[in-house]
Design a protein around this motif. Sequence first.
Motif, PDB file in Angstrom:
ATOM      1  N   LEU A  98      67.167  26.585  59.971  1.00  0.00           N
ATOM      2  CA  LEU A  98      66.770  26.614  58.580  1.00  0.00           C
ATOM      3  C   LEU A  98      66.877  25.004  57.808  1.00  0.00           C
ATOM      4  O   LEU A  98      66.101  24.601  57.131  1.00  0.00           O
ATOM      5  CB  LEU A  98      67.485  27.399  57.720  1.00  0.00           C
ATOM      6  N   CYS A 109      59.162  28.242  60.107  1.00  0.00           N
ATOM      7  CA  CYS A 109      59.869  27.942  61.293  1.00  0.00           C
ATOM      8  C   CYS A 109      59.668  29.012  62.515  1.00  0.00           C
ATOM      9  O   CYS A 109      60.241  30.177  62.148  1.00  0.00           O
ATOM     10  CB  CYS A 109      61.553  27.740  61.122  1.00  0.00           C
ATOM     11  N   LEU A 127      61.191  32.439  58.613  1.00  0.00           N
ATOM     12  CA  LEU A 127      61.906  32.071  59.966  1.00  0.00           C
ATOM     13  C   LEU A 127      61.229  33.362  60.931  1.00  0.00           C
ATOM     14  O   LEU A 127      61.361  34.427  60.592  1.00  0.00           O
ATOM     15  CB  LEU A 127      63.383  32.352  59.960  1.00  0.00           C
TER      16      LEU A 127
END
Length: 154
Positions: A98, A109, A127
């Motif tokens: 992160l 990500c 994420l």
Amino acid sequence: MKAIVLSDSHHFFNSIMDIIEGEGRKTIDLIIHAGDVHRDVEDMMAAYPEYRYEYVLGNNDYFTVGVPFDRVFSFDGHKVFLTHGHNYGVKRSLGRLLAQGKKLGAEICIFGHTHMRYFEQKDGICLLNPGSSVYSYAVLETKGDRLDITIKER
């Protein structure tokens, strides 16, 4: 635009072919692979040369050279940070991943390594781990400025 997100295929190429064919070959614009490719991307490029590919190496990609462990790219205006995750300790915590995503200004990500599906919005960053492509994958689709993310089981 539509992207298929894979990870940890470990040379189970039939699972990748099933995913691509199941999603509809003509609807895909980009294939993303988050590592442990074992040359699967090379096989995909030979079988499906019409796609754009973004991929990185994983901790088990011993014989693939010239490919980075981290990559930053744009998917229809959305900044993506792609990594396998082993260099960020993702099996213990997503904190370092992160932090790197924030540092890079990424909106998404994408990582692998754990073989477990994961999707969470945290501190304004998505994420995403599609899990092992033997069992699951993710689809990114843009509709105007909107980005839809779906994790699918095989």
